[in-house]
Enzyme design. Sequence first.
Site, PDB file in Angstrom:
ATOM      1  N   GLU A  98      36.008  70.784  40.899  1.00  0.00           N
ATOM      2  CA  GLU A  98      36.076  72.002  41.712  1.00  0.00           C
ATOM      3  C   GLU A  98      37.021  73.053  41.130  1.00  0.00           C
ATOM      4  OE1 GLU A  98      36.252  68.925  42.917  1.00  0.00           O
ATOM      5  OE2 GLU A  98      34.853  68.708  44.586  1.00  0.00           O
TER       6      GLU A  98
ATOM      7  N   MET B  89      53.384  75.812  22.735  1.00  0.00           N
ATOM      8  CA  MET B  89      54.388  76.754  23.241  1.00  0.00           C
ATOM      9  C   MET B  89      55.608  76.016  23.759  1.00  0.00           C
ATOM     10  SD  MET B  89      55.134  79.872  23.423  1.00  0.00           S
ATOM     11  CE  MET B  89      53.869  81.138  23.574  1.00  0.00           C
TER      12      MET B  89
ATOM     13  N   PHE C  22      38.354  61.315  57.747  1.00  0.00           N
ATOM     14  CA  PHE C  22      38.030  61.139  56.335  1.00  0.00           C
ATOM     15  C   PHE C  22      37.828  62.510  55.680  1.00  0.00           C
ATOM     16  CE2 PHE C  22      34.739  60.582  52.992  1.00  0.00           C
ATOM     17  CZ  PHE C  22      35.522  59.870  52.106  1.00  0.00           C
ATOM     18  N   GLN C  23      38.520  62.736  54.589  1.00  0.00           N
ATOM     19  CA  GLN C  23      38.464  63.995  53.839  1.00  0.00           C
ATOM     20  C   GLN C  23      38.864  65.208  54.678  1.00  0.00           C
ATOM     21  OE1 GLN C  23      34.691  64.139  51.624  1.00  0.00           O
ATOM     22  NE2 GLN C  23      35.663  62.974  49.987  1.00  0.00           N
TER      23      GLN C  23
ATOM     24  N   LYS D 183      31.851  71.221  59.570  1.00  0.00           N
ATOM     25  CA  LYS D 183      30.477  70.769  59.362  1.00  0.00           C
ATOM     26  C   LYS D 183      29.610  71.028  60.590  1.00  0.00           C
ATOM     27  CE  LYS D 183      27.899  66.788  57.658  1.00  0.00           C
ATOM     28  NZ  LYS D 183      27.990  65.433  57.114  1.00  0.00           N
TER      29      LYS D 183
END
Lengths: 186, 563
Positions: free
Chosen positions: B52, B470, B114-115, B164
């Site tokens: 993502e 760097m 969940f999630q 949802k």
Amino acid sequence: MSIPEPTWVVTAVLADDLLALNRAMSIVRRRNLPVTSLALGPAARAGQLRLTVVLTADQAAVVRMANQFRKMVDVIEVSLAREEECLGREHALVRVRVTPTTLAALLDVLALYQATVLEECPTDLIVEATGSGPFMTSLLRALESFEVLEVSRGGVLAVSRSPVPVAPAATRPGGSLSRPARAIPA
Amino acid sequence: MSELLSGAHIMCRLLEEQGVDLVFGYPGGAIMPFYHALPESPRIRHILVRHEQAAAHAADGYARSSGRPGVCVATSGPGATNLITGLATAQMDSSPVVAITGQVPRAMIGRDAFQETDVIGISLPITKYSVAIDDITELADKVRTAFHVATEGRPGPVLIDVPKDVQNQKLEWPDPATGRELLRRPALERGLPGNLEAAVRLIAEARRPLLMVGHGVILANAYDAVLGLAEKTGMPVITTLLGISGFPERHPLHLGLPGMHGEVHVNRAIQHADVIVGIGLRFDDRVTGNTAGFAPQAKIIHIDLDPSEIGKNIPVAVALVGDARELALQLTAAVGRRECEAWREEIRGFMRPRHEQYRGDMAPEAILAAIREGSGPGTTVVSDVGQHQMWVAKLYGYQEPNSHISSGGLGTMGFAVPAAMGVHFARPDRPVWAISGDGGFQMNMQEIATMVQEAIPVKMAIFNNGYLGMVRQWQQFFHGRRYSATPIWSPDYLKLAEAYGIAGYRVDHAAQLDGAIASAMPEPGPALVEFLIEQEANVFPMIPPGGSLSEPIEAAPAGAFTP
């Protein structure tokens, strides 16, 4: 000896929305500025909240903060003033123990502080007081000898006396006026 | 009564209404209704990324390149948190990214479902606007508001979190006319009219004026206006990292990059300037060095769309708040024609040629010249973060507007490869290079798979020095050469290319440069070119952190590691 940093009253009118409040406070939180008081209530217009924050910081930091405050979505209006340029009041509800022997003395103290008795219970009184921060502290100290059972103290509510425009924190001397048309009063 | 639509269908239609034809995303449980509805909007192409974070960077690359909002989609929980680095990158660089996240059903919120993650809480400080949809009746208003906020004024990322069950609620298509008052905010402030006159006077009286061009010039499409201002006044032009490609680099007035890795003559010009006109930049610490010592003789004229930038980092003499293009045009019309020949001659006297030896002649200059010559006009270069980023910024020679894209403010390693995918979709007919170091490339190299699946012909360059270069350079200069955790192993990139079924080339000598580029360019899909460069090459000059622009380091400190 260093000069103590001034205390500021930041007032913001926000959309009536917890997210707007969260966004506004995160601007303060991210800087870890010492906040001594926070008050929130409905603003003059329906659907808007008025947030009053009292904090201590140097002028450059607080102007920078107020400028970033102003550009946030759902922040409608921001003003900034030094504490002494505002009329500020706190409000408190205090439940204090009372007995027949202490009643007279207690009522004397309440009269001195112009506190109002809202409710009498068999063993205690619920009183209401309004005043400046130091005034409230003084009242609570005076009530200590009667046994204070509960204190609910609101944050500072303030209105500015006469807004004075201030240049941004970082105007180089000798330069011309350099601030956006809508100045932040201080 | 018209047809009832699900929240997910309304979301897709709203995207179409906003002109979105491309989203980068990754499905998951809480966003499944949206993915179920998506095929019914065939105008919207979905690019399945491999992580993502890449969706957010790709949307960012698309937004920076096209000037239109870039959209990314993720599920709740880990999907949403993986977007965060990309959103923070977009926030720091004022890029209009719209992130849509699924959320657990409303009844589950607050139960550690969940999630479930409070992505609104997480994203608030790093977005311009984050909003949760509490009911389908709010959906249209809030989505329209979010798109408006992302692109209005100074652009920035927004996040829309949709539970949802809201995606599954049903409602008629909400008429656009019923949208709430979009923004309850004061109108944009303008500079005081008197300030334009003050700016004109300062420019007329200046003996050593400079024009500093920032990202705002690119965001406002102000190239012509700024070019006009420079040519009418003869002011030499400095481009900040994100201002690069806001001004043609072969123009005789162009000086180069200022700040931490700016050229010595650019920084000395700043330190000698008596007036600096800064357009669309925020005088970031990488530009100013120690602000107390920045441009000590200069009066600053600051032109910016965002009033909170005025005086934020450095004191200004005159502020003009508003659109960079509009204000540059006004200023150009009001200033008298002048030249700065003596001043430009003085700056030429500040220039210092530098000669360095590189293994196999693999000088960054040579590599970048080969890429430029081999890919031709119209190419966009997307750089990652680190040493190569500075070389890409300073040595490529950008002529075309907005042809250089990089993560400036946040300095996000791993940005280049996914962002370049987004750039491709904004400019599908033109070449795009993603140039990374071996560190940053390995942060998001999984996106090669996305490029293969979606036939995205991004050309990837890897500057491989076997170090996080760097950081290694800082260790060499400031930490007694203690190379702690900076040596970095790489896989065999040719085999990696082979595994993904794409063309791969390795270049370890300058003589092979042109051939490798010439082979990679015509590849119809992605291709990868690895450049084996000097392991301990440094970016010079360098202003030490906290130092002033007057104190450049121009050579590595002598001596080996002493613990």
